[in-house]
Design a protein around this motif. Structure first.
Motif, PDB file in Angstrom:
ATOM      1  N   ALA A  54       0.826  -1.205   0.000  1.00 27.32           N
ATOM      2  CA  ALA A  54       0.000   0.000   0.000  1.00 27.32           C
ATOM      3  C   ALA A  54       0.860   1.255   0.000  1.00 27.32           C
ATOM      4  O   ALA A  54       0.535   2.253  -0.651  1.00 27.32           O
ATOM      5  N   SER A  55       1.978   1.221   0.704  1.00 31.16           N
ATOM      6  CA  SER A  55       2.852   2.399   0.724  1.00 31.16           C
ATOM      7  C   SER A  55       3.421   2.688  -0.658  1.00 31.16           C
ATOM      8  O   SER A  55       3.546   3.848  -1.058  1.00 31.16           O
ATOM      9  N   ALA A  56       3.755   1.618  -1.401  1.00 36.20           N
ATOM     10  CA  ALA A  56       4.277   1.811  -2.753  1.00 36.20           C
ATOM     11  C   ALA A  56       3.183   2.294  -3.693  1.00 36.20           C
ATOM     12  O   ALA A  56       3.398   3.193  -4.519  1.00 36.20           O
ATOM     13  N   ALA A  57       1.979   1.712  -3.574  1.00 37.02           N
ATOM     14  CA  ALA A  57       0.883   2.091  -4.472  1.00 37.02           C
ATOM     15  C   ALA A  57       0.431   3.518  -4.240  1.00 37.02           C
ATOM     16  O   ALA A  57       0.000   4.206  -5.179  1.00 37.02           O
ATOM     17  N   ARG A  58       0.549   4.007  -3.012  1.00 37.85           N
ATOM     18  CA  ARG A  58       0.008   5.317  -2.660  1.00 37.85           C
ATOM     19  C   ARG A  58       1.086   6.343  -2.320  1.00 37.85           C
ATOM     20  O   ARG A  58       0.773   7.447  -1.885  1.00 37.85           O
ATOM     21  N   SER A  59       2.341   5.937  -2.502  1.00 37.15           N
ATOM     22  CA  SER A  59       3.467   6.836  -2.182  1.00 37.15           C
ATOM     23  C   SER A  59       3.324   7.403  -0.770  1.00 37.15           C
ATOM     24  O   SER A  59       3.486   8.601  -0.533  1.00 37.15           O
ATOM     25  N   LEU A 104       2.873   4.562   5.813  1.00 40.49           N
ATOM     26  CA  LEU A 104       2.505   3.153   5.741  1.00 40.49           C
ATOM     27  C   LEU A 104       3.750   2.269   5.686  1.00 40.49           C
ATOM     28  O   LEU A 104       3.791   1.202   6.312  1.00 40.49           O
ATOM     29  N   ARG A 105       4.751   2.712   4.958  1.00 37.49           N
ATOM     30  CA  ARG A 105       6.012   1.964   4.905  1.00 37.49           C
ATOM     31  C   ARG A 105       6.643   1.884   6.294  1.00 37.49           C
ATOM     32  O   ARG A 105       7.091   0.816   6.727  1.00 37.49           O
ATOM     33  N   GLY A 136      -4.310 -10.145   4.505  1.00 34.32           N
ATOM     34  CA  GLY A 136      -4.066 -11.015   3.362  1.00 34.32           C
ATOM     35  C   GLY A 136      -5.078 -10.787   2.259  1.00 34.32           C
ATOM     36  O   GLY A 136      -4.731 -10.689   1.075  1.00 34.32           O
ATOM     37  N   GLN A 137      -6.351 -10.678   2.637  1.00 27.80           N
ATOM     38  CA  GLN A 137      -7.379 -10.370   1.642  1.00 27.80           C
ATOM     39  C   GLN A 137      -7.189  -8.962   1.093  1.00 27.80           C
ATOM     40  O   GLN A 137      -7.361  -8.715  -0.111  1.00 27.80           O
ATOM     41  N   ALA A 138      -6.845  -8.026   1.962  1.00 24.04           N
ATOM     42  CA  ALA A 138      -6.754  -6.628   1.545  1.00 24.04           C
ATOM     43  C   ALA A 138      -5.613  -6.400   0.570  1.00 24.04           C
ATOM     44  O   ALA A 138      -5.717  -5.542  -0.317  1.00 24.04           O
ATOM     45  N   GLU A 139      -4.529  -7.154   0.700  1.00 23.53           N
ATOM     46  CA  GLU A 139      -3.432  -7.002  -0.264  1.00 23.53           C
ATOM     47  C   GLU A 139      -3.886  -7.431  -1.659  1.00 23.53           C
ATOM     48  O   GLU A 139      -3.552  -6.784  -2.661  1.00 23.53           O
ATOM     49  N   LEU A 140      -4.670  -8.506  -1.737  1.00 21.51           N
ATOM     50  CA  LEU A 140      -5.234  -8.904  -3.029  1.00 21.51           C
ATOM     51  C   LEU A 140      -6.191  -7.833  -3.529  1.00 21.51           C
ATOM     52  O   LEU A 140      -6.188  -7.492  -4.725  1.00 21.51           O
ATOM     53  N   GLY A 141      -7.015  -7.279  -2.631  1.00 17.46           N
ATOM     54  CA  GLY A 141      -7.917  -6.213  -3.028  1.00 17.46           C
ATOM     55  C   GLY A 141      -7.183  -4.994  -3.556  1.00 17.46           C
ATOM     56  O   GLY A 141      -7.612  -4.369  -4.535  1.00 17.46           O
ATOM     57  N   LEU A 142      -6.074  -4.666  -2.940  1.00 23.12           N
ATOM     58  CA  LEU A 142      -5.253  -3.542  -3.407  1.00 23.12           C
ATOM     59  C   LEU A 142      -4.779  -3.760  -4.839  1.00 23.12           C
ATOM     60  O   LEU A 142      -4.824  -2.846  -5.678  1.00 23.12           O
ATOM     61  N   PRO A 154      -8.665  -0.614  -9.648  1.00 27.35           N
ATOM     62  CA  PRO A 154      -8.284  -0.013 -10.920  1.00 27.35           C
ATOM     63  C   PRO A 154      -7.033   0.853 -10.754  1.00 27.35           C
ATOM     64  O   PRO A 154      -6.888   1.580  -9.770  1.00 27.35           O
ATOM     65  N   LYS A 155      -6.123   0.749 -11.682  1.00 30.49           N
ATOM     66  CA  LYS A 155      -4.851   1.442 -11.547  1.00 30.49           C
ATOM     67  C   LYS A 155      -4.996   2.962 -11.589  1.00 30.49           C
ATOM     68  O   LYS A 155      -4.115   3.690 -11.161  1.00 30.49           O
ATOM     69  N   THR A 156      -6.140   3.439 -12.101  1.00 35.57           N
ATOM     70  CA  THR A 156      -6.365   4.887 -12.163  1.00 35.57           C
ATOM     71  C   THR A 156      -6.950   5.422 -10.866  1.00 35.57           C
ATOM     72  O   THR A 156      -7.213   6.608 -10.735  1.00 35.57           O
ATOM     73  N   SER A 157      -7.178   4.514  -9.881  1.00 33.48           N
ATOM     74  CA  SER A 157      -7.807   4.940  -8.628  1.00 33.48           C
ATOM     75  C   SER A 157      -6.929   5.966  -7.928  1.00 33.48           C
ATOM     76  O   SER A 157      -5.712   5.850  -7.873  1.00 33.48           O
ATOM     77  N   SER A 158      -7.556   6.999  -7.420  1.00 33.41           N
ATOM     78  CA  SER A 158      -6.806   8.059  -6.744  1.00 33.41           C
ATOM     79  C   SER A 158      -6.370   7.589  -5.378  1.00 33.41           C
ATOM     80  O   SER A 158      -7.037   6.798  -4.742  1.00 33.41           O
ATOM     81  N   PRO A 159      -5.228   8.082  -4.861  1.00 33.87           N
ATOM     82  CA  PRO A 159      -4.771   7.662  -3.541  1.00 33.87           C
ATOM     83  C   PRO A 159      -5.697   8.152  -2.434  1.00 33.87           C
ATOM     84  O   PRO A 159      -6.413   9.096  -2.594  1.00 33.87           O
TER      85      PRO A 159
END
Length: 471
Positions: free
Chosen positions: A150-155, A159-160, A456-462, A466-471
């Motif tokens: 999540a930290s990488a996806a949302r900069s 979270l990191r 574990g489920q949430a990482e799959l959900g992440l 959609p890749k265009t989803s806003s942070p």
């Protein structure tokens, strides 16, 4: 229990008079453990002749065990009609698990649900002792991976930092002498660890450490990853067949036959440990656990943590799994032990192995690994997928199974792994049906009246957002 409860004369007398005792190794028979576990290890369950549960408790001491056995014995003798009625109700509930009944759709959007999971982890951080609040203290390796992803996806550097703090706390469970992770600590300050070393726990630890290295965590995590891989290669690796044994015992039987507890043994330096003896290892090779370790090692190679011997071991384990542990119907057996195999067709084994073969393909570019991953994906889809409501069942229906072994439930971990398998195949092949299978598995897991918070489920959900989803 072996040394105190099952040798107690009053317990032995009750068992001999009124019961047929059956001992189950949970690693070798996860299909039984997953269906009959009652709150924790060890579980003592009393079943009717057709496998229905009469009573099940996680009790250890002689007196509570004897009282439980006497209670159910008396109930069985004095109120048999009630027992039969309850057993019939249980059998009907089990039969209903095979019906494709849609649960209530998730109330939250996928993005809101991922956010809720992140918020829950922030709130649950143990700011005094580290990790996530709760006793016993569990290593939260899935939470680490989710937070780092999540930290990488949302900069989001916060979270990191949280993910690394949770991982740092889990390092309290590492054996500082030989390496490898214990499975749990009894106290909130990470003291009094349960000193059995499970391959599954160490594979998950290694995956989290590799993720930390990938996210720039530095030498601390790289070194810990190398120690973990070295522990598995030194103490659990079976060079002749090729693969890692399932566990190393918590305690050691010393020369005079007494049991030296792990709390004492693992506090000793290397030389004194060896003088006392070496804790035994489980001599079985398990498909799911071997797949997890191989996948973590191969992912570590891609992260530049090691190469050479470590990669060769992982590939050898996966090659042996395919050639020596494959059933006639194309599925993998759960267990290989001295050339004998057992328990084919279990979702957890097929899905974890499929993911490991994809990691092998990514690391080596050898086509056989991709072909094996796709073969297992086809087997899972055709034999286990619920095409009506989504998700994957535990195993194919067995007409000879009784009791809870006859259930058609959809296990959480197996569905998470299957979701990842189809998602990663979608990334490689761009087949819409692969992504749909992954999405439907996660939707099924999230469905119902209760909001499920699970990293574990949430990482799959992440990943499925959609890749265009806003942070």
């Amino acid at each position: 229990m072996d040394f105190e409860t099952w040798t107690d004369t009053s317990v032995v007398r009750v068992v001999r008079e009124s019961f047929i005792p059956v001992r189950v190794d949970a690693d070798r028979r996860p299909d039984i453990a997953d269906r009959y576990l009652a709150g924790g290890w060890p579980t003592t369950a009393v079943l009717s002749h057709d496998g229905q549960v009469l009573i099940a408790q996680s009790v250890v001491a002689p007196q509570p065990v004897r009282q439980m056995l006497e209670k159910v014995r008396d109930l069985y003798r004095q109120n048999r009609s009630e027992i039969d009625f309850r057993a019939g109700e249980s059998a009907r509930r089990i039969e209903r698990t095979w019906k494709s009944e849609a649960l209530a759709p998730p109330d939250m959007t996928l993005e809101d649900w991922v956010d809720r999971n992140l918020a829950a982890l922030r709130e649950a951080e143990d700011r005094t002792h580290g990790g996530i609040e709760g006793v016993p203290k569990q290593p939260q390796f899935e939470a680490v991976r989710f937070l780092l992803s999540a930290s990488a996806a949302r900069s989001d550097r916060a979270l990191r930092s949280l993910g690394l703090r949770v991982l740092d706390a889990s390092l309290h469970l590492e054996d500082s002498t030989w390496g490898g992770f214990f499975r749990v600590a009894a106290e909130e300050d990470w003291k009094k660890p349960r000193t059995e070393k499970l391959l599954d726990v160490n594979a998950r630890a290694l995956a989290a450490l590799v993720a930390a290295v990938e996210r720039g965590g530095g030498a601390r995590y790289r070194d810990a990853a190398r120690r973990t891989e070295t522990y598995a290669a030194t103490w659990l690796w079976a060079p002749r067949p090729g693969g890692w044994y399932g566990s190393q015992a918590a305690d050691v039987v010393i020369a005079d036959g007494r049991l030296l507890g792990g709390d004492v043994y693992y506090g000793l330096p290397d030389a004194l440990r060896r003088k006392q003896g070496i804790p035994a290892v489980d001599s079985s090779l398990y498909a799911e656990q071997n797949a997890r370790m191989a996948a973590a090692v191969l992912h570590g190679a891609a992260a530049g943590i090691w190469k050479g011997a470590a990669v060769a071991r992982a590939v050898k384990a996966l090659d042996r799994l395919w050639t020596a542990q494959r059933a006639r119907d194309g599925s993998l057996y759960h267990e290989w032990r001295n050339g004998r195999t057992a328990l084919p067709g279990r979702l957890g084994d097929q899905a974890a192995a499929g993911l490991a073969y994809l990691e092998a393909y990514a690391a080596t570019k050898e086509p056989r690994h991709l072909a094996r991953a796709e073969s297992l994906a086809v087997w899972i889809r055709t034999r286990l997928e619920d095409r009506v409501t989504g998700g994957f069942r535990y195993a194919p229906r067995d007409p000879d199974a009784i009791g809870r072994l006859a259930a058609g439930e959809k296990p959480e971990q197996g569905n998470i792994d299957a979701g990842w398998l189809f998602y990663r195949l979608w990334e490689l092949k761009h087949r819409p049906e692969d992504r749909r299978s992954a999405e439907r598995a996660l939707t099924q897991l999230r469905s119902g009246d209760v909001v499920v918070l699970d990293p574990g489920q949430a990482e799959l959900g992440l990943a499925l957002l959609p890749k265009t989803s806003s942070p």
